[in-house]
Motif scaffolding. Structure first.
Motif, PDB file in Angstrom:
ATOM      1  N   PHE A 142       0.813  -1.220   0.000  1.00  0.00           N
ATOM      2  CA  PHE A 142       0.000   0.000   0.000  1.00  0.00           C
ATOM      3  C   PHE A 142       0.845   1.267   0.000  1.00  0.00           C
ATOM      4  CE2 PHE A 142      -3.112  -3.115   1.312  1.00  0.00           C
ATOM      5  CZ  PHE A 142      -4.268  -2.674   0.691  1.00  0.00           C
ATOM      6  N   GLN A 143       2.141   1.125   0.230  1.00  0.00           N
ATOM      7  CA  GLN A 143       3.004   2.305   0.286  1.00  0.00           C
ATOM      8  C   GLN A 143       3.059   3.034  -1.056  1.00  0.00           C
ATOM      9  OE1 GLN A 143       3.925   3.244   3.304  1.00  0.00           O
ATOM     10  NE2 GLN A 143       2.838   1.364   3.885  1.00  0.00           N
ATOM     11  N   ALA A 144       2.658   2.358  -2.111  1.00  0.00           N
ATOM     12  CA  ALA A 144       2.657   2.989  -3.437  1.00  0.00           C
ATOM     13  C   ALA A 144       1.484   3.951  -3.606  1.00  0.00           C
ATOM     14  CB  ALA A 144       2.603   1.914  -4.519  1.00  0.00           C
ATOM     15  N   LEU A 145       0.534   3.925  -2.674  1.00  0.00           N
ATOM     16  CA  LEU A 145      -0.673   4.746  -2.787  1.00  0.00           C
ATOM     17  C   LEU A 145      -0.666   5.891  -1.783  1.00  0.00           C
ATOM     18  CD1 LEU A 145      -3.453   1.981  -2.974  1.00  0.00           C
ATOM     19  CD2 LEU A 145      -2.100   2.946  -4.845  1.00  0.00           C
ATOM     20  N   PRO A 146      -1.379   6.974  -2.098  1.00  0.00           N
ATOM     21  CA  PRO A 146      -1.606   8.013  -1.088  1.00  0.00           C
ATOM     22  C   PRO A 146      -2.560   7.472  -0.020  1.00  0.00           C
ATOM     23  CG  PRO A 146      -2.866   8.480  -3.074  1.00  0.00           C
ATOM     24  CD  PRO A 146      -2.002   7.298  -3.393  1.00  0.00           C
ATOM     25  N   PRO A 147      -2.705   8.145   1.116  1.00  0.00           N
ATOM     26  CA  PRO A 147      -3.658   7.694   2.142  1.00  0.00           C
ATOM     27  C   PRO A 147      -5.058   7.524   1.548  1.00  0.00           C
ATOM     28  CG  PRO A 147      -2.261   9.424   3.024  1.00  0.00           C
ATOM     29  CD  PRO A 147      -1.959   9.344   1.553  1.00  0.00           C
ATOM     30  N   ILE A 148      -5.707   6.438   1.925  1.00  0.00           N
ATOM     31  CA  ILE A 148      -7.002   6.065   1.338  1.00  0.00           C
ATOM     32  C   ILE A 148      -8.157   6.628   2.168  1.00  0.00           C
ATOM     33  CG2 ILE A 148      -8.478   4.127   0.701  1.00  0.00           C
ATOM     34  CD1 ILE A 148      -5.838   2.449   0.549  1.00  0.00           C
ATOM     35  N   ASP A 149      -9.103   7.263   1.490  1.00  0.00           N
ATOM     36  CA  ASP A 149     -10.289   7.810   2.158  1.00  0.00           C
ATOM     37  C   ASP A 149     -11.462   6.841   2.147  1.00  0.00           C
ATOM     38  OD1 ASP A 149      -9.268  10.587   2.612  1.00  0.00           O
ATOM     39  OD2 ASP A 149      -9.179  10.567   0.419  1.00  0.00           O
ATOM     40  N   LEU A 150     -11.549   6.021   1.108  1.00  0.00           N
ATOM     41  CA  LEU A 150     -12.713   5.160   0.934  1.00  0.00           C
ATOM     42  C   LEU A 150     -12.290   3.856   0.269  1.00  0.00           C
ATOM     43  CD1 LEU A 150     -15.830   4.738   0.920  1.00  0.00           C
ATOM     44  CD2 LEU A 150     -15.901   6.055  -1.211  1.00  0.00           C
ATOM     45  N   PHE A 170      -6.964  -6.715   6.409  1.00  0.00           N
ATOM     46  CA  PHE A 170      -7.717  -5.587   6.971  1.00  0.00           C
ATOM     47  C   PHE A 170      -6.821  -4.671   7.810  1.00  0.00           C
ATOM     48  CE2 PHE A 170     -11.432  -8.337   6.034  1.00  0.00           C
ATOM     49  CZ  PHE A 170     -12.132  -7.430   5.248  1.00  0.00           C
ATOM     50  N   VAL A 171      -5.825  -5.216   8.473  1.00  0.00           N
ATOM     51  CA  VAL A 171      -4.878  -4.384   9.215  1.00  0.00           C
ATOM     52  C   VAL A 171      -4.073  -3.513   8.248  1.00  0.00           C
ATOM     53  CG1 VAL A 171      -2.757  -4.426  10.580  1.00  0.00           C
ATOM     54  CG2 VAL A 171      -4.685  -5.853  11.249  1.00  0.00           C
ATOM     55  N   ALA A 172      -3.614  -4.117   7.137  1.00  0.00           N
ATOM     56  CA  ALA A 172      -2.842  -3.357   6.144  1.00  0.00           C
ATOM     57  C   ALA A 172      -3.673  -2.217   5.556  1.00  0.00           C
ATOM     58  CB  ALA A 172      -2.354  -4.291   5.041  1.00  0.00           C
ATOM     59  N   ARG A 194     -16.097  -9.062  12.881  1.00  0.00           N
ATOM     60  CA  ARG A 194     -15.165  -9.197  13.999  1.00  0.00           C
ATOM     61  C   ARG A 194     -13.718  -8.999  13.557  1.00  0.00           C
ATOM     62  NH1 ARG A 194     -19.071 -13.177  15.100  1.00  0.00           N
ATOM     63  NH2 ARG A 194     -17.839 -14.826  14.100  1.00  0.00           N
ATOM     64  N   THR A 195     -13.392  -9.487  12.359  1.00  0.00           N
ATOM     65  CA  THR A 195     -12.032  -9.309  11.842  1.00  0.00           C
ATOM     66  C   THR A 195     -11.738  -7.836  11.605  1.00  0.00           C
ATOM     67  OG1 THR A 195     -12.074 -11.484  10.790  1.00  0.00           O
ATOM     68  CG2 THR A 195     -10.456  -9.914   9.968  1.00  0.00           C
ATOM     69  N   MET A 196     -12.697  -7.122  11.018  1.00  0.00           N
ATOM     70  CA  MET A 196     -12.512  -5.695  10.781  1.00  0.00           C
ATOM     71  C   MET A 196     -12.432  -4.920  12.089  1.00  0.00           C
ATOM     72  SD  MET A 196     -14.958  -4.975   7.463  1.00  0.00           S
ATOM     73  CE  MET A 196     -14.609  -3.216   7.550  1.00  0.00           C
ATOM     74  N   GLN A 197     -13.250  -5.319  13.039  1.00  0.00           N
ATOM     75  CA  GLN A 197     -13.252  -4.666  14.345  1.00  0.00           C
ATOM     76  C   GLN A 197     -11.893  -4.826  15.032  1.00  0.00           C
ATOM     77  OE1 GLN A 197     -16.547  -6.009  16.796  1.00  0.00           O
ATOM     78  NE2 GLN A 197     -17.154  -3.893  17.109  1.00  0.00           N
TER      79      GLN A 197
END
Length: 221
Positions: A142-150, A170-172, A194-197
């Motif tokens: 994900f470092q290749a992308l700007p911060p994600i809003d959505l 989901f952590v990444a 639960r995983t997302m939480q």
């Protein structure tokens, strides 16, 4: 991957993968599912006027197509990144009717989205940029992308592609999202919630699209 084109209940097309007995969209209506899950519950729920969107599964291009239309209608400036492990062949996307039941200008837009080069951020118009990424989410940086809003999390179902619904994924995603960012998915499974939480998302169950009682939406505090 062998795929078959099927017409859904709202007249729009989806793809079916016999090898895993899975559809790309709801058989109750591909277009109305995309509008409900990703546009109404995702894009319309974010107050930002300039957004970075990350889609898991470019697929038929339907989510990107509808988002591009909305970016112009709502005057939102969007940089849209989509990862796809199995891109459609030209003869497949040209057979889809996503663009054929809309105006000619929209037909041209749908064709543009598919014709543009992969791996390159391209200006579709003054409001919408697209970069299609051919790759596997499980080893994506994900470092290749700007911060994600959505995030549009539109992978195949957890029982079909469990590796894409893992805590590590989901952590990444969570770690690369901007504060106040939103993730929406058609899934309503308790295990996914639960995983997302556990990854840090504040979770809510909201009404699902036609044919589905609920879906999930997570926010980064």
């Amino acid at each position: 991957m062998r795929r078959q084109i099927l017409k859904t209940e709202d007249g729009s097309h989806t793809l079916y993968v016999p090898a895993i007995d899975e559809h790309y969209h709801s058989i109750h209506g591909a277009r109305q599912e995309s509008m409900h899950v990703f546009i109404e519950a995702g894009l319309n729920a974010h107050p930002g006027k300039e957004l970075t969107i990350f889609e898991v599964g470019f697929g038929t291009g339907l989510n990107a197509f509808l988002t591009a239309l909305e970016s112009k209608r709502q005057q939102k400036k969007i940089a849209y990144y989509a990862i796809e492990k199995f891109p459609l062949r030209e003869e497949e996307w040209k057979s889809l009717n996503t663009e054929k039941d809309t105006y000619n200008q929209e037909s041209q837009l749908f064709t543009q989205l598919h014709n543009y080069q992969w791996e390159k951020l391209t200006n579709i118009d003054d409001k919408f940029q697209l970069q299609k990424i051919e790759g596997d989410l499980t080893d994506f940086s994900f470092q290749a992308l700007p911060p994600i809003d959505l995030v549009y999390f539109d992978a195949f179902a957890p029982d079909k592609q469990p590796q894409l619904w893992s805590p590590e994924i989901f952590v990444a995603i969570f770690n690369h999202m901007a504060h106040g960012g939103i993730l929406v998915t058609y899934s309503a499974k308790g295990a996914v919630r639960r995983t997302m939480q556990s990854a840090g998302f504040q979770m809510e169950r909201i009404p699902g699209p036609p044919g589905k009682r609920e879906m999930l939406r997570g926010r980064k505090p």
